[in-house]
Each structure stands twice: as C-alpha cells, then as structure tokens.
Write a protein that holds these residues in place. Structure first.
Motif, mmCIF file in Angstrom:
data_model
loop_
_atom_site.group_PDB
_atom_site.id
_atom_site.type_symbol
_atom_site.label_atom_id
_atom_site.label_comp_id
_atom_site.label_asym_id
_atom_site.label_seq_id
_atom_site.Cartn_x
_atom_site.Cartn_y
_atom_site.Cartn_z
ATOM 1 N N VAL A 1 0.838 -1.204 0.000
ATOM 2 C CA VAL A 1 0.000 0.000 0.000
ATOM 3 C C VAL A 1 0.867 1.245 0.000
ATOM 4 C CG1 VAL A 1 -1.619 1.371 1.380
ATOM 5 C CG2 VAL A 1 -2.007 -1.072 1.069
ATOM 6 N N ALA B 1 -4.184 -5.271 -0.384
ATOM 7 C CA ALA B 1 -3.755 -3.874 -0.558
ATOM 8 C C ALA B 1 -4.817 -3.072 -1.294
ATOM 9 C CB ALA B 1 -2.430 -3.836 -1.313
ATOM 10 N N MET C 1 -6.847 0.221 -0.011
ATOM 11 C CA MET C 1 -6.761 1.467 -0.773
ATOM 12 C C MET C 1 -8.112 1.888 -1.336
ATOM 13 S SD MET C 1 -3.221 0.523 -2.764
ATOM 14 C CE MET C 1 -3.223 1.948 -3.853
#
Length: 591
Positions: free
Chosen positions: A292, A323, A327
């Motif tokens: 990330v 990830a 996000m």
C-alpha cells in the motif's frame, strides 16, 4: 502545576503518552505539524509526558540525505516550531531528529518543555541512520541550552536500551525507537518493554516509527506502548495510521524485580501453533502495508502480477488483493497474467485463471511460445536444445510482458520471488529475478506455504479451495516440456528439499558454519545423512556463486527476517573456499 510540585508529589499519578503520527519522509515542516497535532492531543488527554519516535522530524529511513546540511537546517527549524508549541503547557515532549554532534551527524532525542529545548541527547550507536553500521562512540550530550535536571525523567533509544544495561537514575523513561516490524517483532518488542519496566522499576513510554517511513527495505508498524511494573498498561494496534496511547502510573508504587522472560524461539516463526498463526497473519499484514505504501507513493492505479499457478504468485496475488481493499481501488484494478510456455501444465494454468477470477481480479492469458520461437530464430538457437537459453528465454519474455503492461496501464508490477529462491539464485537473471517491487523477497518458501494456508479462508471458500490445490502442487518453474501432461521439472528433485534449504539459510545467517548446519539438520529434520550432506553442498555452492543476482534485486520489504536480497551485503566474487573446506571435512568424518 509548578515544576517544584511535580518533583515532590510522587504519590500523584503521572500520565504518560506515546504517539506515532504518519510522517512525510524528508519533510521536517510537515512532520513538525504532525508532532504539534500530537502535542495538542496529549494536552487534551492531560498527559504529563509525550514521546515521539526516533528521527521523527525527517524519517528514520531517509538514509544519507539526513546528513545533508539542508535537511539538518530544516530539522532545526522544525524543532524550533515544535518547541514553540509547548510554550504554554507543562507537557514534556521527547522527539527524534538528526543533529550534528562533535562534527558528525547523530540520531538524537530533543527534550522540550515550556517553549524551551532542554537538551539534544545523541544515541550511542554513532550514526544518524539507525540501520547504518558506523562505529559507535561514547554517549554524550549536545545541549542547545544548559541541560536542566528534570525530576524523575530519563530518555533513551528503544533498541539499545533493550540490548544494554538500563539506567536507574529516574522513575520515568521515554523511549524513542526505530525498530522495524517483522513477523516476530511485535511479541519481542512488547515483552522486552514489559521486562525492562520490571528490571528497572521505571515506567516507560515507547514510540516506534509509522508507515510513513520508506518501504524500500523495512516496514514499520507505528507501535506505541506504556509499561510499568512488568505490565503493558496501554498499547496501540500495530499498523495504525495515527497511533496514540496514554496511561497513568503511580511513581511511588514502582519497584524493580526480576521478571519472567521467555527465551527467544528459534525459527522463522514460533513453534507454538497459536503464536505461529498470529505471526503468519502479521507477516501478511506487513506485506499488505508495504505494498500500500509503495503504490500510494508512486500513484499506481493498481497491480499486475504474473500468475503461474504456484505458491509464490498466489501469495503475491493475495497481498495485492488485500492492498487494493485497503486502498479502496477495487480488485478489478489488479491484473493477473498467465503466460503459458513450453512446460506449462493444464493444472497450473487452470488454477491461475480460477484463482484470479475467484478473487475478482482481471485475468489475461498471453502465451510466450511464439515470441520465444522468434527469439530462438533470431539468435540461431535450436529449439530442440533444452538448455539454459531455452529455459531463460521464457522467463525473460514473461518479465517483459509484465513490465510493458505495467507501463501501459499505470500499474505496479509486483514481484513474486521468495527468499529461498534468492538464496539459491534459483531465478533467471533479467527474468523472474526482476520486478518493480517484491513482496515475498524476505519470506522463505516454507513460510510462504504456511502464510497461504493461514490467510486463504479470508478470501472466500472458492479461492480457498483453489489455494488448497496450489498448496498440493509440486514446486516447479515449468520451463521444460511436460511429461504426459504432468510437471516434469520438479525443483526439489533438482536442488533438494526447501525444508532443508530454509533451515540452512536461517542458521547460516545466524553465523553457523557448514558442520553446525549439518548437525542441526540431522537433529531437527527427518532426512538421512546423505540427503542432508548433498543438499548442504548445493546450498553452499549456489549461495556463494549467485550473489550477483542478489546485488541487483528489486526493492523488497523485510517482513520475516531482517535481511533480504536487496540489502544482502556480500561481494559477488567472494571465494567460498573456507566454507567448502569445512563442508568437505564432514564427508571425511562420515567415512
């Protein structure tokens, strides 16, 4: 409350606070603002003391640039701004920065209160970069003003305090640290802090760096904790984006005693099943956090991964999914690319597609056969000759495809290679040896297997079922033609068991020689003498001969061991004679 009252009323509770706000690496002004925000938060919580991480004003992973005069001046200005923020409060603040001491830049702690900088105290290790190896020098104090004794207060650096004799002149210790996170670090740091408070009879507040640090080689979890009398009174959740904790301690009730401490367990993870499961999940969380951080820094739209139907690419794909979820970009921004070649079997190809689709990612299939045949024709290679040219051309074509897709679609090419392969050099130079970021590079093959098993169910029943079949698939690069539809090139039949190689690697990095590696393997694993000896020879020969690949490996976060190919410090042309001589003596001992 006056300073005199603070010094005499030892029966009154004292509130300790620790914070690790997310920093902007290399931006002291922004980090000063984050520190001031933490100070206001500590004031609101009515804290008496606040500790911030080591090198907070510039970032612990800034490297050589933290010694640049511009950065040093920016940190001094930022320190002044933070000191000014304490002008109308009795809160003591401990904050880390690089500072010039006796002609060299040192990692230092500045102690602030009432708008004043009491002192700038350097670490004893002698280098501003906590991960450097400059010789240590005697600890001293570089004061911006005369150091005023502060009742009941000591300051220190978490890593060295845990490793060396602890001071006993105060009742409160503020520990700034720059300890990177690994699978086992949470338990180790937590128990060390508790034991430290017991041994010294001191209350301790500790803050470690947050995820704003670089993930070029390290991951940080922003762990903050308060300890007294051998107990953790308050702690932050690892990987919090804005960690802040506080707790009250009664100074008159602090006392030193010898705590019970468990000996550090050998191995990549604990032998206790429950602890191991937690460590494996933490390892995965650190991989996710590192990916990330890197993706956000370069503004990647998503990820591209070469999926082979094997373990390594399966774990890399799971990390990318986790990830993307964090996000908020959606798994449709992950492209899993299957690139069948001359040895690809239907089992691995089908598993590749099934896993990508079960995870909700985008699937693409691009055969490398035609491109490799054209390449063979261009260089005059006979396709019937299944040598290294035949094998490596496939791996290099796959890497070219992945990097081009990454360029075309604004994606980050996530490498899948693991620590075991790097140790043996079992990669194609310029092929699977390359990627834009390697999430598995500090994780050995045997641990990758366990991580996949530990987290697979988190991704749904369909994905977990496919992962179970991948776990049962023999490890293979599949670069040679299949035999009756089955994998013909089985890695462990060629180089030996990864269980042995991973054990050799672990203890080799702890300083064990060939004879000790041989004896440990015989006493630990269920392999015969000949197999252990043969595999040890393969490990030693390949470890020394393949360093040239590790010297130019992609950046990778250290999440299992505190070493990975990208930071391996060894010359490519080092002779292995001393090690091989001891290895040969094992054979003479057998006979």
């Amino acid at each position: 409350m006056s300073e005199c009252m603070l010094a005499t009323q030892s029966d009154a509770p004292v509130r300790l606070a620790a914070a690790s706000p997310e920093i902007v690496l290399g931006d002291p002004k922004a980090n000063a603002a984050a520190a001031i925000s933490a100070i206001r938060r500590a004031e609101k919580a009515e804290a008496d003391y606040l500790v911030l991480p080591e090198l907070f004003l510039c970032g612990a992973t800034l490297g050589s640039l933290m010694e640049h005069p511009l950065m040093l001046n920016a940190c001094r200005e930022a320190l002044g701004a933070v000191a000014e923020a304490t002008k109308h409060t009795w809160l003591f603040v401990s904050i880390g920065l690089p500072y010039m001491v006796d002609g060299r830049v040192r990692s230092c702690i500045a102690l602030l209160r009432g708008g004043r900088i009491y002192a700038v105290i350097p670490a004893s290790r002698g280098a501003a970069n906590p991960f450097g190896f400059a010789p240590a020098v005697p600890r001293g104090a570089a004061s911006l003003s005369t150091l005023t004794p502060i009742p009941r207060l000591s300051v220190g650096f978490a890593g060295q305090i845990f490793a060396k004799g602890e001071p006993r002149e105060g009742h409160i210790m503020l520990l700034s640290g720059a300890i990177n996170a690994t699978a086992k670090s949470y338990g180790a740091v937590r128990s060390s802090l508790a034991a430290y408070s017991a041994r010294t009879g001191m209350a301790a507040a500790m803050a470690l760096p947050s995820r704003g640090e670089s993930t070029t080689a390290f991951v940080f979890d922003g762990y903050c904790a308060i300890a007294a009398n051998g107990e953790i009174l308050a702690e932050s959740e690892p990987l919090s984006r804005d960690a802040f904790v506080y707790a009250d301690v009664c100074i008159d009730k602090l006392s030193a005693f010898e705590p019970f401490t468990e000996a550090e367990e050998e191995g990549y993870v604990s032998s206790d099943p429950a602890k191991a499961h937690a460590q494996l999940r933490r390892l995965f969380a650190l991989q996710r956090a590192a990916l990330v951080r890197r993706a956000e820094h370069i503004h990647a739209k998503g990820f591209v991964i070469g999926v082979s139907g094997g373990l390594d690419s399966a774990l890399a794909l799971l990390v990318a999914c986790a990830a993307a979820d964090e996000m908020g970009i959606g798994r449709g921004m992950i492209t899993g690319v299957s690139m069948p070649g001359f040895g690809t079997t239907s089992r691995t190809k089908n598993n590749s597609r099934a896993l990508v689709e079960a995870l909700g990612c985008k699937y693409r299939e691009i055969s490398v056969a035609a491109a490799c045949r054209e390449h063979f024709a261009n260089i005059g290679h006979d396709e019937a000759n299944h040598n290294s040219v035949y094998e490596n051309a496939q791996a290099r074509e796959r890497t070219k495809i992945l990097l081009s897709i990454a360029n075309e679609e604004g994606l980050l090419d996530v490498g899948t290679g693991d620590l075991s392969e790097a140790a043996l050099g079992w990669t194609t130079f310029g092929g699977d040896h390359l990627a834009q970021y390697g999430v598995n590079a500090s994780v050995p093959k045997t641990i990758i297997r366990r991580v996949v098993a530990a987290v697979g169910a988190d991704f749904g029943a369909d994905a977990d079922a496919i992962l179970r079949d991948i776990l049962a698939t023999p490890v293979s690069p599949e670069l040679l033609p299949a035999n009756g539809g089955e994998i013909s090139q089985k890695t462990e039949e060629l180089v030996g068991s990864y269980e042995l190689h991973d054990l050799f690697l672990y203890y080799f990095l702890k300083g064990k020689g060939p004879k000790e590696l041989y004896d440990i393997a015989l006493g630990t694993l269920d392999f015969g003498e000949e197999e252990v000896y043969r595999t040890l020879g393969t490990f030693l020969r390949r470890f020394f001969s393949q360093q040239f690949k590790r010297n130019c490996a992609p950046e990778a976060p250290l999440v299992c061991l505190s070493i990975a190919p990208s930071v391996w410090n060894m010359p490519s042309d080092m002779a292995s004679a001393a090690f091989m001589a001891e290895y040969e003596r094992i054979k003479r001992r057998q006979s």
